[in-house]
Design a protein around this motif. Structure first.
Motif, PDB file in Angstrom:
ATOM      1  N   ASP A  17       0.614  -1.224   0.190  1.00  0.00           N
ATOM      2  CA  ASP A  17      -0.084   0.000   0.004  1.00  0.00           C
ATOM      3  C   ASP A  17       0.940   1.147   0.011  1.00  0.00           C
ATOM      4  O   ASP A  17       0.513   2.403  -0.668  1.00  0.00           O
ATOM      5  N   ILE A  19       3.275   2.052  -1.573  1.00  0.00           N
ATOM      6  CA  ILE A  19       3.804   2.131  -2.664  1.00  0.00           C
ATOM      7  C   ILE A  19       2.888   2.981  -3.657  1.00  0.00           C
ATOM      8  O   ILE A  19       3.411   3.896  -4.385  1.00  0.00           O
ATOM      9  N   ASP A  20       1.709   2.490  -3.701  1.00  0.00           N
ATOM     10  CA  ASP A  20       1.076   3.157  -4.491  1.00  0.00           C
ATOM     11  C   ASP A  20      -0.658   3.542  -3.958  1.00  0.00           C
ATOM     12  O   ASP A  20      -1.136   4.298  -4.786  1.00  0.00           O
ATOM     13  N   ALA A  24      -1.278   6.811   1.230  1.00  0.00           N
ATOM     14  CA  ALA A  24      -0.321   5.926   1.686  1.00  0.00           C
ATOM     15  C   ALA A  24      -0.059   5.517   3.090  1.00  0.00           C
ATOM     16  O   ALA A  24      -0.438   6.728   4.062  1.00  0.00           O
ATOM     17  N   GLN A  51       9.591   5.461  -0.856  1.00  0.00           N
ATOM     18  CA  GLN A  51       8.334   5.400  -1.626  1.00  0.00           C
ATOM     19  C   GLN A  51       8.411   6.200  -3.097  1.00  0.00           C
ATOM     20  O   GLN A  51       8.283   5.482  -4.035  1.00  0.00           O
ATOM     21  N   LYS A  55       8.443   4.159  -6.830  1.00  0.00           N
ATOM     22  CA  LYS A  55       7.690   4.925  -8.051  1.00  0.00           C
ATOM     23  C   LYS A  55       8.535   5.401  -9.417  1.00  0.00           C
ATOM     24  O   LYS A  55       8.096   5.118 -10.470  1.00  0.00           O
ATOM     25  N   GLN A  60       4.030   3.134 -11.686  1.00  0.00           N
ATOM     26  CA  GLN A  60       2.918   2.872 -10.873  1.00  0.00           C
ATOM     27  C   GLN A  60       2.606   1.283 -10.773  1.00  0.00           C
ATOM     28  O   GLN A  60       2.915   0.594 -11.542  1.00  0.00           O
ATOM     29  N   LEU A  61       2.368   0.844  -9.520  1.00  0.00           N
ATOM     30  CA  LEU A  61       2.096  -0.264  -9.149  1.00  0.00           C
ATOM     31  C   LEU A  61       0.621  -0.794  -9.671  1.00  0.00           C
ATOM     32  O   LEU A  61      -0.294  -0.188  -9.296  1.00  0.00           O
ATOM     33  N   LYS A  62       0.522  -1.844 -10.849  1.00  0.00           N
ATOM     34  CA  LYS A  62      -0.819  -2.421 -11.051  1.00  0.00           C
ATOM     35  C   LYS A  62      -1.376  -3.348 -10.115  1.00  0.00           C
ATOM     36  O   LYS A  62      -2.522  -3.283 -10.061  1.00  0.00           O
ATOM     37  N   PHE A  84       4.408  -3.611 -12.494  1.00  0.00           N
ATOM     38  CA  PHE A  84       4.409  -2.148 -12.434  1.00  0.00           C
ATOM     39  C   PHE A  84       4.396  -1.641 -13.909  1.00  0.00           C
ATOM     40  O   PHE A  84       4.674  -2.357 -14.827  1.00  0.00           O
TER      41      PHE A  84
END
Length: 127
Positions: A17, A19-20, A24, A51, A55, A60-62, A84
């Motif tokens: 969480d 991460i994106d 946060a 963090q 990024k 972006q983390l998908k 990502f």
């Protein structure tokens, strides 16, 4: 092992969480999850830089999927694979001590398999 895995996955989810997620988790939520030695190095400023760095490096983390739990003596390792924007597959590896406190966190891009090249035909040898 099941109880340890449940606790460790909750820690993993907090970091995923971080991460994106918007918003946060605050450092105050993350810091109690850290092993004492890691907490000395992973301060609130380092957390914010971490963090941002994740990024910038991976995008972006998908999605993140749990793939493995390994017991290593008194320690253990939990692995997720993240998809990502900049790197399709990245192993996110969490190492925990015997008290389920986070010891280490690593990101390792998983190389794409080399595309298979068609076999070249060799000329037949004449006798």
């Amino acid at each position: 092992d099941g109880n340890d895995l449940n606790k460790q996955q909750k820690t993993c989810e907090r970091f995923i969480d971080a991460i994106d997620a918007a918003p946060a988790p605050e450092y105050a939520v993350i810091s109690p999850l850290l092993n004492a030695k890691l907490a000395e190095k992973f301060t609130d400023k380092v957390y914010a830089a971490w963090q941002k760095g994740v990024k910038e490096q991976f995008g972006q983390l998908k999605e993140a999927k749990f793939i493995a739990f390994e017991r290593l003596g008194t320690a253990s390792r939990v692995t997720y694979v993240g998809n990502f924007a900049k790197n399709d597959k990245v192993a996110i590896i969490f190492a925990f001590d015997e008290k389920n406190a986070l010891l280490e966190l690593a990101f390792r891009p998983i190389p794409k398999p080399a595309e298979a090249k068609p076999a070249e035909a060799k000329p037949a040898e004449s006798k």
